[in-house]
Each structure stands twice: as structure tokens, then as C-alpha cells.
Design a protein around this motif. Structure first.
Motif, PDB file in Angstrom:
ATOM      1  N   LYS A   5       0.309  -1.081  -0.131  1.00 43.37           N
ATOM      2  CA  LYS A   5       0.328   0.094   0.078  1.00 43.37           C
ATOM      3  C   LYS A   5       1.211   1.400  -0.229  1.00 43.37           C
ATOM      4  O   LYS A   5      -0.003   2.280  -0.226  1.00 43.37           O
ATOM      5  CB  LYS A   5      -1.244   0.240   1.405  1.00 43.37           C
ATOM      6  N   SER A   6       2.483   0.838  -0.155  1.00 44.47           N
ATOM      7  CA  SER A   6       2.877   2.665   0.201  1.00 44.47           C
ATOM      8  C   SER A   6       3.814   2.483  -1.305  1.00 44.47           C
ATOM      9  O   SER A   6       3.895   3.605  -1.584  1.00 44.47           O
ATOM     10  CB  SER A   6       3.853   2.258   1.605  1.00 44.47           C
ATOM     11  N   PHE A   7       4.778   1.817  -1.119  1.00 45.40           N
ATOM     12  CA  PHE A   7       6.152   1.815  -1.514  1.00 45.40           C
ATOM     13  C   PHE A   7       5.273   1.956  -3.525  1.00 45.40           C
ATOM     14  O   PHE A   7       6.268   2.414  -4.308  1.00 45.40           O
ATOM     15  CB  PHE A   7       6.837   0.700  -1.530  1.00 45.40           C
ATOM     16  N   SER A   8       5.145   0.397  -3.237  1.00 44.27           N
ATOM     17  CA  SER A   8       4.240   0.424  -4.796  1.00 44.27           C
ATOM     18  C   SER A   8       2.890   1.795  -5.144  1.00 44.27           C
ATOM     19  O   SER A   8       3.210   1.684  -6.595  1.00 44.27           O
ATOM     20  CB  SER A   8       3.341  -0.989  -4.785  1.00 44.27           C
ATOM     21  N   ARG A   9       2.406   1.845  -4.191  1.00 44.33           N
ATOM     22  CA  ARG A   9       1.321   3.252  -4.611  1.00 44.33           C
ATOM     23  C   ARG A   9       2.801   4.400  -5.252  1.00 44.33           C
ATOM     24  O   ARG A   9       1.834   4.671  -6.156  1.00 44.33           O
ATOM     25  CB  ARG A   9       0.319   3.870  -3.565  1.00 44.33           C
ATOM     26  N   THR A  10       2.853   4.718  -4.884  1.00 44.12           N
ATOM     27  CA  THR A  10       4.296   5.626  -3.974  1.00 44.12           C
ATOM     28  C   THR A  10       5.275   5.713  -6.308  1.00 44.12           C
ATOM     29  O   THR A  10       4.978   6.009  -6.848  1.00 44.12           O
ATOM     30  CB  THR A  10       5.318   5.704  -3.610  1.00 44.12           C
ATOM     31  N   MET A  11       5.054   4.460  -6.307  1.00 45.55           N
ATOM     32  CA  MET A  11       5.531   3.974  -8.427  1.00 45.55           C
ATOM     33  C   MET A  11       5.017   4.343  -8.788  1.00 45.55           C
ATOM     34  O   MET A  11       4.917   4.450  -9.634  1.00 45.55           O
ATOM     35  CB  MET A  11       6.347   2.560  -7.705  1.00 45.55           C
ATOM     36  N   ILE A  12       3.359   3.285  -8.449  1.00 49.99           N
ATOM     37  CA  ILE A  12       2.261   4.473  -9.772  1.00 49.99           C
ATOM     38  C   ILE A  12       2.335   5.484  -9.707  1.00 49.99           C
ATOM     39  O   ILE A  12       1.767   5.812 -10.583  1.00 49.99           O
ATOM     40  CB  ILE A  12       1.331   3.367  -9.252  1.00 49.99           C
ATOM     41  N   ASN A  13       2.086   6.074  -8.789  1.00 53.07           N
ATOM     42  CA  ASN A  13       1.388   7.694  -8.612  1.00 53.07           C
ATOM     43  C   ASN A  13       2.714   8.314  -9.650  1.00 53.07           C
ATOM     44  O   ASN A  13       1.985   9.463 -10.377  1.00 53.07           O
ATOM     45  CB  ASN A  13       1.213   8.782  -7.335  1.00 53.07           C
ATOM     46  N   LEU A  18       5.244   7.578 -11.858  1.00 46.37           N
ATOM     47  CA  LEU A  18       5.030   7.475 -12.821  1.00 46.37           C
ATOM     48  C   LEU A  18       4.184   8.259 -13.904  1.00 46.37           C
ATOM     49  O   LEU A  18       3.911   8.302 -15.006  1.00 46.37           O
ATOM     50  CB  LEU A  18       5.049   5.973 -13.413  1.00 46.37           C
ATOM     51  N   ASN A  19       2.158   8.422 -12.826  1.00 44.86           N
ATOM     52  CA  ASN A  19       1.438   8.642 -13.680  1.00 44.86           C
ATOM     53  C   ASN A  19       1.769  10.365 -13.813  1.00 44.86           C
ATOM     54  O   ASN A  19       1.664  10.551 -15.181  1.00 44.86           O
ATOM     55  CB  ASN A  19       0.179   8.816 -12.410  1.00 44.86           C
ATOM     56  N   ALA A  20       2.709  10.406 -13.692  1.00 50.71           N
ATOM     57  CA  ALA A  20       2.954  12.487 -13.632  1.00 50.71           C
ATOM     58  C   ALA A  20       3.874  12.591 -14.990  1.00 50.71           C
ATOM     59  O   ALA A  20       3.647  12.498 -16.105  1.00 50.71           O
ATOM     60  CB  ALA A  20       3.650  13.341 -12.745  1.00 50.71           C
ATOM     61  N   VAL A  21       4.770  11.361 -15.029  1.00 49.70           N
ATOM     62  CA  VAL A  21       5.646  11.414 -16.008  1.00 49.70           C
ATOM     63  C   VAL A  21       4.658  10.893 -17.586  1.00 49.70           C
ATOM     64  O   VAL A  21       4.587  11.007 -18.291  1.00 49.70           O
ATOM     65  CB  VAL A  21       6.628   9.900 -16.295  1.00 49.70           C
ATOM     66  N   ALA A  22       3.862  10.015 -17.601  1.00 44.49           N
ATOM     67  CA  ALA A  22       2.641   8.575 -18.593  1.00 44.49           C
ATOM     68  C   ALA A  22       1.863  10.201 -18.747  1.00 44.49           C
ATOM     69  O   ALA A  22       1.418  10.284 -19.541  1.00 44.49           O
ATOM     70  CB  ALA A  22       2.155   7.953 -17.799  1.00 44.49           C
ATOM     71  N   THR A  23       1.849  11.091 -17.731  1.00 41.89           N
ATOM     72  CA  THR A  23       0.487  11.910 -18.280  1.00 41.89           C
ATOM     73  C   THR A  23       1.099  13.388 -19.802  1.00 41.89           C
ATOM     74  O   THR A  23       0.399  13.772 -20.633  1.00 41.89           O
ATOM     75  CB  THR A  23      -0.123  12.902 -17.225  1.00 41.89           C
ATOM     76  N   ASN A  24       2.757  12.949 -19.207  1.00 42.42           N
ATOM     77  CA  ASN A  24       3.288  14.462 -20.014  1.00 42.42           C
ATOM     78  C   ASN A  24       3.734  13.842 -20.976  1.00 42.42           C
ATOM     79  O   ASN A  24       3.857  14.557 -21.827  1.00 42.42           O
ATOM     80  CB  ASN A  24       4.834  15.347 -18.720  1.00 42.42           C
ATOM     81  N   LEU A  25       4.012  12.879 -21.211  1.00 46.75           N
ATOM     82  CA  LEU A  25       4.313  12.811 -22.813  1.00 46.75           C
ATOM     83  C   LEU A  25       2.994  11.604 -22.896  1.00 46.75           C
ATOM     84  O   LEU A  25       3.240  10.612 -24.133  1.00 46.75           O
ATOM     85  CB  LEU A  25       5.361  11.017 -22.042  1.00 46.75           C
ATOM     86  N   LYS A  26       1.635  11.452 -22.427  1.00 42.31           N
ATOM     87  CA  LYS A  26       1.316  10.276 -23.268  1.00 42.31           C
ATOM     88  C   LYS A  26       0.740  10.891 -25.209  1.00 42.31           C
ATOM     89  O   LYS A  26      -0.685  10.471 -25.310  1.00 42.31           O
ATOM     90  CB  LYS A  26      -0.650  10.719 -21.793  1.00 42.31           C
ATOM     91  N   ARG A  27       1.053  11.974 -25.306  1.00 36.35           N
ATOM     92  CA  ARG A  27       0.815  12.751 -26.342  1.00 36.35           C
ATOM     93  C   ARG A  27       1.562  11.657 -27.582  1.00 36.35           C
ATOM     94  O   ARG A  27       1.798  11.726 -29.198  1.00 36.35           O
ATOM     95  CB  ARG A  27       0.542  14.232 -26.489  1.00 36.35           C
TER      96      ARG A  27
END
Length: 242
Positions: free
Chosen positions: A103-111, A113-122
Motif C-alpha cells: 500500500k505504500s512503496f508500490s503506490r508511490t511508484m505508480i503515482n 510514474l503517472n506524472a511522467v505518463a501524463t506529460n508524454l501521453k501524446r
């Protein structure tokens, strides 16, 4: 008159010297400028061996090197679809490990990465893979619930699981990431804290540690660097296919 003739002679010699030396000077200058204008290339990680063959480029011979490549294997994504990881030679990939019970480390990894994926989604040339190391518990149904809120479909982002693959071994030997059962508590897993960047040939081009604040910025920038390399290699790929 003699002075005038002497001046004309000196001028003629200077002009001849410039005509003879200028091309050589320009050649050296252009080569030096060209050398300083080389493109940045990311390192290639993993075992390297000489193939025993030689390639020629620009009149020079180079010994061919075989680099570590992550193999193509089948996973199941959060929608229950079979996904070949990674079989598309026109995309680059960002990969990491996680599991939903963490619930902690893995969720942080996902959150993060979400910022990077959002910036590069196009950019459809960039794909993101979150691979569960707990395939017995992390079924596609569980992953689908876990991925809610991230709009992963918009970001070329897949959450993967596979009960038929030894994920811990795959992570250690192929992705070169830490992955093991916690010897203090067998219900927990120890996983690497890095995101991995793979090129279109499935070679590892970078590791980016979650624990360092500047690493996500570096990941995003080096994804762009790798995209430039991929673009420049397109003629080479076409030539090899012919």
C-alpha cells in the motif's frame, strides 16, 4: 617601380597561400565542429559480447556487439487481454515492478510514474508497463480496480500480470531489478525501486531511482533523448529489412 612590383609579388604569394591553405583549414574546422555537434546517446546496460562479425560504416570497420535484450513474453493486462511484452520495434518502453498488496512503496511508484505518463501521453512511441510480481493475487480484475483513476488507456499504460511466468526470476535476470521474497516475512516481496527504460530493440538504456527527487525529471528527458536516437536509426532499420 621596383617597390610596386615587389608589393604585387607579395600580394600574389599571399593570395596563392590562401587558395592552397583555405580548403584544408575549412576541412579541419568543419570536422571539429561536426565532432562537437554529436548527438547524445544513452548507455546500454547488461552483458555485452562480441558477435564475431564486422560491420562497415563510413569506410571504417566496427566489431559487432551483442547486447542484453529483454525477451518477448506474454502477460495479461488489466482488461484480460494478452499482451506481448515487448514485441513492437517502433516504440520505447518504461517499465517497473509493483504489487497491489503493497500500500505504500508500490503506490508511490505508480503515482510518480503517472506524472511522467501524463506529460508524454501524446507520443504513441512511448509505452508504460507496470508489472505485478504477485501474479497469484493480482488478477486482471484486481489490476483493473487498482488502475482506476489513472486513465491508463489514454497514456499507453498497461498494468500486467502472468501466473505462468516466474516474475521474480524474470525481473532479476532480464530487467536487472531486485525482486525476491522477504526472508523476514514471506507474505511480503522486496522489489527494485527503479524505473527501467528500454529501447525499440528491447535493450536497457537507463535506470531511474524512485528515491532520488531528480530522477523522474531525468527519466522524462532521457525518454526524449532516446526518441531522437530511434528517429535517427530509422533508415538503418529499413536498410536491414531490405
Amino acid at each position: 617601380m621596383q617597390n610596386t612590383s615587389r608589393k604585387k609579388g607579395i600580394s600574389t604569394l599571399i593570395i596563392l597561400a590562401m587558395v592552397l591553405l583555405l580548403p584544408g583549414f575549412l576541412y579541419v574546422l568543419v570536422n571539429r565542429m561536426g565532432a562537437s555537434n554529436t548527438y547524445v546517446k544513452l548507455p546500454i546496460y547488461g552483458e555485452k559480447v562480441l558477435s564475431g562479425t564486422v560491420s562497415r560504416k563510413m569506410g571504417r570497420e566496427f566489431k559487432d556487439t551483442l547486447f542484453h535484450q529483454v525477451p518477448v513474453i506474454q502477460f495479461t493486462d488489466m482488461n484480460g487481454k494478452t499482451v506481448n511484452f515487448i514485441d513492437n520495434d517502433s516504440t520505447i518502453s518504461v517499465v517497473h515492478l509493483f504489487y497491489t498488496k503493497d500500500k505504500s512503496f508500490s503506490r508511490t511508484m505508480i503515482n510518480r510514474l503517472n506524472a511522467v505518463a501524463t506529460n508524454l501521453k501524446r507520443n504513441p512511441k512511448v509505452r508504460f508497463y507496470s508489472i505485478s510480481v504477485d501474479s497469484n493475487s493480482d488478477t486482471p480484475e484486481i489490476l483493473k480496480i487498482y488502475a482506476q483513476g489513472y486513465r491508463s488507456e489514454e497514456k499507453n499504460w498497461s498494468f500486467l500480470t502472468s501466473p505462468s511466468v516466474d516474475i521474480l526470476k524474470f525481473a532479476r535476470e532480464e530487467l536487472l531489478l531486485d525482486a525476491m521474497v522477504d526472508t523476514q516475512d514471506s507474505s511480503k516481496l522486496i522489489i527494485g525501486s527503479s524505473y527501467v527504460l528500454l529501447d525499440s530493440q528491447r535493450r536497457i538504456r537507463g535506470f531511474y531511482d524512485l528515491n532520488l527527487t531528480t530522477e523522474l525529471e531525468r527519466l522524462e528527458e532521457e525518454v526524449k533523448v532516446q526518441l531522437v536516437e530511434e528517429f535517427r536509426n530509422i533508415p538503418t532499420k529499413v536498410e536491414k529489412r531490405d
